[in-house]
Design a protein around this motif. Sequence first.
Motif, PDB file in Angstrom:
ATOM      1  N   HIS A  14       0.866  -1.171   0.000  1.00  0.00           N
ATOM      2  CA  HIS A  14       0.000   0.000   0.000  1.00  0.00           C
ATOM      3  C   HIS A  14       0.912   1.233   0.000  1.00  0.00           C
ATOM      4  CE1 HIS A  14       0.881  -0.120   4.327  1.00  0.00           C
ATOM      5  NE2 HIS A  14       0.695   1.186   4.277  1.00  0.00           N
ATOM      6  N   TYR A  15       0.377   2.353  -0.478  1.00  0.00           N
ATOM      7  CA  TYR A  15       1.180   3.561  -0.643  1.00  0.00           C
ATOM      8  C   TYR A  15       0.494   4.728   0.053  1.00  0.00           C
ATOM      9  CZ  TYR A  15       3.536   0.696  -4.056  1.00  0.00           C
ATOM     10  OH  TYR A  15       4.230  -0.324  -4.660  1.00  0.00           O
ATOM     11  N   SER A  16       1.246   5.385   0.901  1.00  0.00           N
ATOM     12  CA  SER A  16       0.727   6.482   1.699  1.00  0.00           C
ATOM     13  C   SER A  16       1.160   7.808   1.090  1.00  0.00           C
ATOM     14  CB  SER A  16       1.243   6.374   3.136  1.00  0.00           C
ATOM     15  OG  SER A  16       0.803   7.466   3.918  1.00  0.00           O
ATOM     16  N   MET A  17       0.290   8.801   1.150  1.00  0.00           N
ATOM     17  CA  MET A  17       0.654  10.122   0.649  1.00  0.00           C
ATOM     18  C   MET A  17       0.160  11.196   1.618  1.00  0.00           C
ATOM     19  SD  MET A  17      -1.947  10.783  -2.545  1.00  0.00           S
ATOM     20  CE  MET A  17      -1.167   9.500  -3.517  1.00  0.00           C
ATOM     21  N   ASP A  18       0.933  12.259   1.708  1.00  0.00           N
ATOM     22  CA  ASP A  18       0.624  13.380   2.586  1.00  0.00           C
ATOM     23  C   ASP A  18       0.866  14.680   1.827  1.00  0.00           C
ATOM     24  OD1 ASP A  18       0.709  12.028   5.595  1.00  0.00           O
ATOM     25  OD2 ASP A  18       2.130  11.110   4.197  1.00  0.00           O
ATOM     26  N   MET A  19       0.087  15.698   2.161  1.00  0.00           N
ATOM     27  CA  MET A  19       0.298  17.001   1.523  1.00  0.00           C
ATOM     28  C   MET A  19      -0.195  18.109   2.450  1.00  0.00           C
ATOM     29  SD  MET A  19      -2.709  16.917  -1.374  1.00  0.00           S
ATOM     30  CE  MET A  19      -2.369  15.206  -1.776  1.00  0.00           C
ATOM     31  N   HIS A  20       0.431  19.254   2.329  1.00  0.00           N
ATOM     32  CA  HIS A  20      -0.072  20.433   3.024  1.00  0.00           C
ATOM     33  C   HIS A  20       0.280  21.685   2.235  1.00  0.00           C
ATOM     34  CE1 HIS A  20       3.831  20.914   5.703  1.00  0.00           C
ATOM     35  NE2 HIS A  20       4.041  21.201   4.451  1.00  0.00           N
ATOM     36  N   SER A  21      -0.252  22.803   2.682  1.00  0.00           N
ATOM     37  CA  SER A  21      -0.129  24.057   1.938  1.00  0.00           C
ATOM     38  C   SER A  21       1.285  24.607   2.029  1.00  0.00           C
ATOM     39  CB  SER A  21      -1.117  25.098   2.476  1.00  0.00           C
ATOM     40  OG  SER A  21      -2.436  24.649   2.358  1.00  0.00           O
ATOM     41  N   TYR A  22       1.654  25.351   1.000  1.00  0.00           N
ATOM     42  CA  TYR A  22       2.866  26.161   1.024  1.00  0.00           C
ATOM     43  C   TYR A  22       2.437  27.617   1.121  1.00  0.00           C
ATOM     44  CZ  TYR A  22       6.534  29.083  -0.949  1.00  0.00           C
ATOM     45  OH  TYR A  22       7.430  30.093  -1.173  1.00  0.00           O
ATOM     46  N   SER A  23       2.952  28.329   2.099  1.00  0.00           N
ATOM     47  CA  SER A  23       2.613  29.740   2.272  1.00  0.00           C
ATOM     48  C   SER A  23       3.856  30.479   2.741  1.00  0.00           C
ATOM     49  CB  SER A  23       1.484  29.908   3.292  1.00  0.00           C
ATOM     50  OG  SER A  23       1.195  31.276   3.494  1.00  0.00           O
ATOM     51  N   SER A  24       4.330  31.413   1.917  1.00  0.00           N
ATOM     52  CA  SER A  24       5.567  32.131   2.231  1.00  0.00           C
ATOM     53  C   SER A  24       5.313  33.505   2.825  1.00  0.00           C
ATOM     54  CB  SER A  24       6.419  32.283   0.964  1.00  0.00           C
ATOM     55  OG  SER A  24       5.728  33.067  -0.002  1.00  0.00           O
ATOM     56  N   ALA A  25       4.064  33.956   2.860  1.00  0.00           N
ATOM     57  CA  ALA A  25       3.761  35.309   3.329  1.00  0.00           C
ATOM     58  C   ALA A  25       3.837  35.368   4.850  1.00  0.00           C
ATOM     59  CB  ALA A  25       2.380  35.740   2.858  1.00  0.00           C
ATOM     60  N   PHE A  26       4.567  36.333   5.349  1.00  0.00           N
ATOM     61  CA  PHE A  26       4.730  36.490   6.792  1.00  0.00           C
ATOM     62  C   PHE A  26       3.453  37.080   7.399  1.00  0.00           C
ATOM     63  CE2 PHE A  26       5.864  39.131  10.475  1.00  0.00           C
ATOM     64  CZ  PHE A  26       6.440  38.156  11.284  1.00  0.00           C
ATOM     65  N   GLY A  27       2.904  36.396   8.410  1.00  0.00           N
ATOM     66  CA  GLY A  27       1.764  36.928   9.134  1.00  0.00           C
ATOM     67  C   GLY A  27       0.423  36.753   8.456  1.00  0.00           C
ATOM     68  N   ALA A  28       0.370  36.101   7.299  1.00  0.00           N
ATOM     69  CA  ALA A  28      -0.900  35.907   6.585  1.00  0.00           C
ATOM     70  C   ALA A  28      -1.487  34.556   6.958  1.00  0.00           C
ATOM     71  CB  ALA A  28      -0.691  35.987   5.076  1.00  0.00           C
ATOM     72  N   ASP A  31      -4.831  27.886   5.448  1.00  0.00           N
ATOM     73  CA  ASP A  31      -5.263  26.578   5.925  1.00  0.00           C
ATOM     74  C   ASP A  31      -4.029  25.695   6.090  1.00  0.00           C
ATOM     75  OD1 ASP A  31      -6.338  24.115   6.453  1.00  0.00           O
ATOM     76  OD2 ASP A  31      -7.706  24.083   4.739  1.00  0.00           O
ATOM     77  N   ASN A  32      -3.635  25.424   7.334  1.00  0.00           N
ATOM     78  CA  ASN A  32      -2.429  24.632   7.573  1.00  0.00           C
ATOM     79  C   ASN A  32      -2.734  23.155   7.822  1.00  0.00           C
ATOM     80  OD1 ASN A  32      -3.566  24.713  10.073  1.00  0.00           O
ATOM     81  ND2 ASN A  32      -1.815  25.661  11.122  1.00  0.00           N
ATOM     82  N   THR A  33      -3.899  22.698   7.353  1.00  0.00           N
ATOM     83  CA  THR A  33      -4.269  21.287   7.501  1.00  0.00           C
ATOM     84  C   THR A  33      -3.327  20.401   6.692  1.00  0.00           C
ATOM     85  OG1 THR A  33      -6.583  21.926   7.720  1.00  0.00           O
ATOM     86  CG2 THR A  33      -6.139  19.627   7.218  1.00  0.00           C
ATOM     87  N   THR A  34      -2.981  19.252   7.237  1.00  0.00           N
ATOM     88  CA  THR A  34      -2.240  18.234   6.494  1.00  0.00           C
ATOM     89  C   THR A  34      -3.214  17.176   6.013  1.00  0.00           C
ATOM     90  OG1 THR A  34      -0.207  18.564   7.764  1.00  0.00           O
ATOM     91  CG2 THR A  34      -0.433  16.473   6.594  1.00  0.00           C
ATOM     92  N   ALA A  35      -3.269  16.958   4.713  1.00  0.00           N
ATOM     93  CA  ALA A  35      -4.149  15.947   4.124  1.00  0.00           C
ATOM     94  C   ALA A  35      -3.369  14.646   3.946  1.00  0.00           C
ATOM     95  CB  ALA A  35      -4.690  16.429   2.784  1.00  0.00           C
ATOM     96  N   THR A  36      -3.987  13.520   4.289  1.00  0.00           N
ATOM     97  CA  THR A  36      -3.338  12.226   4.155  1.00  0.00           C
ATOM     98  C   THR A  36      -4.250  11.270   3.404  1.00  0.00           C
ATOM     99  OG1 THR A  36      -4.236  11.462   6.274  1.00  0.00           O
ATOM    100  CG2 THR A  36      -2.078  12.524   6.322  1.00  0.00           C
ATOM    101  N   GLY A  37      -3.662  10.266   2.808  1.00  0.00           N
ATOM    102  CA  GLY A  37      -4.464   9.296   2.073  1.00  0.00           C
ATOM    103  C   GLY A  37      -3.666   8.053   1.750  1.00  0.00           C
ATOM    104  N   LEU A  38      -4.354   7.028   1.289  1.00  0.00           N
ATOM    105  CA  LEU A  38      -3.746   5.761   0.895  1.00  0.00           C
ATOM    106  C   LEU A  38      -4.104   5.438  -0.545  1.00  0.00           C
ATOM    107  CD1 LEU A  38      -4.454   3.512   4.017  1.00  0.00           C
ATOM    108  CD2 LEU A  38      -2.204   4.201   3.194  1.00  0.00           C
ATOM    109  N   VAL A  39      -3.139   4.928  -1.285  1.00  0.00           N
ATOM    110  CA  VAL A  39      -3.384   4.351  -2.610  1.00  0.00           C
ATOM    111  C   VAL A  39      -3.299   2.837  -2.459  1.00  0.00           C
ATOM    112  CG1 VAL A  39      -2.600   4.186  -4.987  1.00  0.00           C
ATOM    113  CG2 VAL A  39      -2.471   6.370  -3.788  1.00  0.00           C
TER     114      VAL A  39
END
Length: 282
Positions: A14-28, A31-39
Motif C-alpha cells: 500500500h502507498y501512503s501520501m501526505d500534503m499540506h499548503s505552502y505559504s511564504s507570506a509572513f503573518g498571513a 489553511d495549515n491542515t495536512t491531508a493524508t491518504g492511501l493508494v
Amino acid sequence: MDILLEANQPPAHHYSMDMHSYSSAFGAGFDNTTATGLVIYHGFKNVLESPIGRRLPPHNRTEAATEFTKQFRSLASKDNPIKVPKKVDTNLLFTISVNLLNCTSDEPPCKGPLGKRFAAGVNNISLVLPNTDFLSAYYKKIPGVFEMNFPRKPERKFNYTADKLPEYVLGTDFGSEVLVLEYNASVEVVLQGTRVVVGDNHPVHFHGYSFYVVGWGFGNFDPKKDPDKYNLVDPPQETTVGVPKNGWVAIRFRADNPGVWFVHCHLERHASWRMGMGMVLW
C-alpha cells in the motif's frame, strides 16, 4: 494545478501520501491542515487503517516548493519537439512588489506598516483600470484612457532582493499603460520578485498566452550568467507560474495571439491593492 497519478507500482504494497499548503507570506493566515491518504491496489488485503505520516517540509520552505516545481518537464520527443523560442526578439524584465502608500486625509487611520496602506505594482506601476475598456477606447479613438508606454524594464533600479531596502522604494506610481508587442515576436519575460515591504511567492497568470518556463533562480536575475542554465529542451508549458520568494523566473512565448491581455498576480489581494499587481500586453 491538475495532477495525473500513474498507478504503475508493484501491487503488493500500500502507498501512503501526505500534503499540506505552502505559504511564504509572513503573518498571513492560511489553511495549515495536512491531508493524508492511501493508494491501495485492487486485491491487496493487508491494508492499514490509517496512512503513515511523513515528515513534510515547513509550510514556508520556499526552497522545497521551488525544487519540486523545477522538476516539471514537457513530454518532448523526436516526433514531438517542444516549440520553445530559441532566439529572442523582445526581452522584458518585470519587477513585482508589494508597496506602501500614505493615507489621504479623508481616509480612516491606516493600520498597515509604518501607518500606511498596502498597494502593489509591476515595474513600480500600480495598474489603474479605466472606466472605458482599452479596446473601445482604441477603436473609438477616445483620448486619455490609456498610454502605450509601459516600461520594458524597471525605471527604478535597486538591489531587488536585499535584506534592507531604502524607504524611497516603498511607494509606487499609478498608470493605465499597456505594453505593445510586435506580432509573432519571440518574447522572453523575466519576472523578478522583490523584498519591497515583504517578499512573497507570487503566482503570476497570463491571459491570452501559454508560455514555457525556461529558468528559475533566487536573488537578482543575472542576464550574463543565468540564461546559460535555461532549459530549452523540454521546459513545461504553463499559463500561471509561481515566482519564488526573493527570486526570479524566466518564461518564453511567441506573441501570435492578437488582443489586449491582462497579466496579474493570482493572489486577489495583490491584484486589487490600489489598484494592483498587474499590467496589460497588447
